[in-house]
Design a protein around this motif. Sequence first.
Motif: not given
Length: 128
Positions: A73-92
């Motif tokens: 296994x190489x990664x865990x993936x989390x679906x967060x619902x929107x592009x904006x949420x991907x950006x927000x969590x990534x930058x956080x």
Amino acid sequence: MMHLEHVALYVCDLEGIKDFFVEFFDAVPSALYHNPRTNFKSYFLRFDGGTRLEVMTRPELLTQNDTQMRTGYIHLAFKVGSNGEVDRITHLLEKKGYAIASGPRITGDGYYESQIVGIEGNIIEICA
């Protein structure tokens, strides 16, 4: 109906891993399980939708090398619902000192995602 019940991950810093998933991915932890005979300890972390991740440790645990190019296994993936949420969590996560492995970006197959190097070098994929 068949479904994946949980995934288990051995870690060195059990409390740090638990706190990481609680802070950034809204995990709800179980009570700590501790087997005093073997000194095995674990938490089950429950995510929205019922998915669970068991994080475990024991004193004789060996760390793997840090390469991400290996079998298993190489990664865990989390679906967060929107592009904006991907950006927000990534930058956080980046502000908190976690390295961005890739993205945010649109992949060749059309997904919007990023990957960060989480605690203990675990790759976390964040997708819309």
